[in-house]
Design a protein around this motif. Structure first.
Motif, mmCIF file in Angstrom:
data_model
loop_
_atom_site.group_PDB
_atom_site.id
_atom_site.type_symbol
_atom_site.label_atom_id
_atom_site.label_comp_id
_atom_site.label_asym_id
_atom_site.label_seq_id
_atom_site.Cartn_x
_atom_site.Cartn_y
_atom_site.Cartn_z
ATOM 1 N N ILE A 139 0.897 -0.655 -0.587
ATOM 2 C CA ILE A 139 0.077 -0.183 -0.032
ATOM 3 C C ILE A 139 0.646 1.166 0.046
ATOM 4 O O ILE A 139 1.573 1.203 0.674
ATOM 5 N N ASP A 140 0.965 1.874 -1.269
ATOM 6 C CA ASP A 140 1.681 2.920 -0.851
ATOM 7 C C ASP A 140 1.380 3.821 0.182
ATOM 8 O O ASP A 140 0.441 4.898 0.200
ATOM 9 N N VAL A 141 1.630 4.653 1.631
ATOM 10 C CA VAL A 141 2.029 5.155 2.159
ATOM 11 C C VAL A 141 2.994 6.819 1.989
ATOM 12 O O VAL A 141 2.614 7.229 3.300
ATOM 13 N N ASP A 142 3.262 6.881 1.100
ATOM 14 C CA ASP A 142 4.185 7.917 0.584
ATOM 15 C C ASP A 142 3.440 8.898 -0.523
ATOM 16 O O ASP A 142 3.881 9.959 -0.233
ATOM 17 N N LEU A 168 9.901 5.999 11.396
ATOM 18 C CA LEU A 168 11.359 5.313 11.901
ATOM 19 C C LEU A 168 11.791 4.268 10.944
ATOM 20 O O LEU A 168 13.009 3.746 10.468
ATOM 21 N N ALA A 169 10.605 3.132 11.513
ATOM 22 C CA ALA A 169 11.126 1.578 10.743
ATOM 23 C C ALA A 169 10.809 1.904 8.908
ATOM 24 O O ALA A 169 12.040 0.990 8.244
ATOM 25 N N HIS A 170 9.887 2.556 8.929
ATOM 26 C CA HIS A 170 10.034 2.788 7.069
ATOM 27 C C HIS A 170 10.842 3.563 6.551
ATOM 28 O O HIS A 170 11.270 2.744 5.531
ATOM 29 N N SER A 219 3.250 -1.722 5.524
ATOM 30 C CA SER A 219 2.848 -0.454 4.527
ATOM 31 C C SER A 219 1.360 -0.870 5.275
ATOM 32 O O SER A 219 0.939 -0.359 5.306
ATOM 33 N N ARG A 220 0.639 -2.386 5.438
ATOM 34 C CA ARG A 220 -0.850 -2.619 6.022
ATOM 35 C C ARG A 220 -0.744 -1.904 7.396
ATOM 36 O O ARG A 220 -1.845 -0.737 7.299
#
Length: 436
Positions: free
Chosen positions: A12-15, A178-180, A211-212
């Motif tokens: 999933i595009d979270v950016d 952070l994790a991303h 991303s989920r």
């Protein structure tokens, strides 16, 4: 040529701020369809690469990153359970249950890499103990706060403001920023070099899972802050509390930036990526970054690369990212006062502007000042003012602590580390004006 995660199946595009909300049922179906085995990965080539194709510095850098992932995954596996009961709907509770399973699998993945490739520990318990010395100061502060947030939720399971605080800390900051960021750059490294293939493959799966999680957190936080102003205020208060610590998560040991540069990246790239990621997710969750004073200190309207440079200067000056005493230089103090000018401008625009002249007299550094005029940009400079409305006397190190909220103003006054003369009513306004 690699395909960006947003274009890959199951991601999933979270950016992107244009990504539409994802139905909770689809999030669950993606979890079922994307299940993978941490035990099935073959680390034999990774172990060979580790011994024969990595130098001491590269090994130290990768171990440093993966140690924080391992400890973090163990922590979030244990602290997510209190989020389930206050979740508003049954489908939210079901998704959070799938996330707990994901975090446990991520823990097994990083545990295998560190034990089988890096040769640390003999089992889950001893490997966790072995990585603890590699955890950064900022990491410890952030995850200690996560423990506290989970405990508050456990004791008050019907508090939606506490749930909003937990979600902004867990899903938006820890996972979404952070994790991303760490996953992005580790994946880039393994893809570019072709080394550590199982690590790269596992991080691909971890990133897909995350991303989920992030998409869920964005949507849940948006629902909470849009329905209850108290939830929004609580989330912003949490951001202002913990964002100074987040800079220290990626502050390398002894400020040795080779922990980052040896993998082919710059500190500016990493911090700019994290800031951009945070801003995007906050806006999608219904929180304007301009509402967050800790972000105003970095210069909300400046390019993320410029904001990243300020973070680096703060880290190098011991202002952020450490529990040790600051080692403030004139360059560090210039960055501190630039930050103060930026946040003063922010506060003047958000409340009734005031006219004020404030003088700082440092025990061990040149004097500085701040001038505020309604309708005019704040002005900072070096030197003495004639008849300032307020004069503050302290050491440069203590002002660095005050500016980063590592020292409370009231405690500083009571202990005489901060001496105030002039307009005390203006002194009481400093936390609002300068976010100290």
């Amino acid at each position: 040529m690699t395909t960006e995660p947003a274009q890959q199946e199951g991601f999933i595009d979270v950016d992107s701020e244009q990504t539409p909300p994802v139905e909770k049922d689809r999030l669950y179906r993606l979890w079922e369809e994307g299940n993978w085995s941490a035990k099935a990965l073959d680390f034999s080539q990774d172990a060979l690469d580790w011994r024969e194709k990595h130098g001491e510095r590269e090994r130290a850098a990768i171990l440093w990153n993966c140690s924080m992932f391992l400890d973090g995954e163990e922590s979030v596996t244990l602290t997510l359970a209190p989020f389930v009961e206050p979740a508003p709907r049954p489908e939210d509770k079901i998704f959070l249950a799938t996330q707990i399973a994901d975090e446990a699998r991520h823990h097994v993945f990083f545990d295998r890499f560190i034990r089988e490739v890096c040769q640390l520990g003999q089992d889950i318990s001893t490997t966790l103990s072995a990585v603890r010395p590699h955890l950064s100061w900022g990491f410890v502060q952030v995850f200690t706060e996560l423990d506290r947030a989970a405990e508050r939720l456990r004791r008050n399971p019907h508090s939606l403001p506490l749930l909003a605080q937990g979600v902004v800390l867990y899903h938006i900051v820890i996972e979404g920023m952070l994790a991303h960021t760490g996953q992005h750059f580790l994946r880039e490294y393994t893809t570019r070099t072709g080394l550590l293939p199982a690590l790269g493959r596992g991080i691909f799966f971890v990133s897909r899972d995350e991303s989920r999680h992030i998409a869920f957190g964005i949507q849940l936080l948006r629902e909470l802050v849009s329905k209850d102003r108290r939830c929004k205020e609580a989330a912003i208060a949490m951001l202002n509390r913990i964002l100074a610590w987040t800079a220290g998560v990626l502050a390398p040991p002894n400020h040795d930036w080779s922990y980052i540069t040896c993998l082919g990246f710059t500190p500016q790239e990493m911090f700019a990526f994290g800031l951009r990621s945070l801003h995007t997710k906050l806006r999608r969750a219904g929180i304007d970054p301009h509402e967050v004073s800790e972000l105003a200190k970095l210069g909300l309207d400046d390019p993320f690369e410029v904001q990243a440079e300020r973070i680096i200067k703060f880290i190098e000056g011991g202002v952020l990212g450490t529990g040790d005493a600051p080692h403030v230089t004139e360059e560090t103090m210039e960055t501190i006062f630039t930050s103060m000018r930026l946040v003063a401008s922010w506060s003047q625009q958000r409340s009734k502007p005031i006219r004020a002249s404030i003088q700082w007299l440092f025990d061990d550094m040149q004097p500085r000042y701040l001038k505020l005029e309604p309708g005019e940009p704040p002005v900072t400079g070096v030197g003495r003012l004639e008849n300032p409305r307020l004069t503050l006397r302290c050491s440069a190190s203590d002002w660095a602590r005050l500016s980063s909220r590592r020292l409370n103003q009231r405690q500083a006054v009571l202990s005489r580390r901060l001496r105030i003369s002039g307009d005390w009513r203006l002194a009481l306004e400093l936390p609002r004006l300068l976010a100290v």
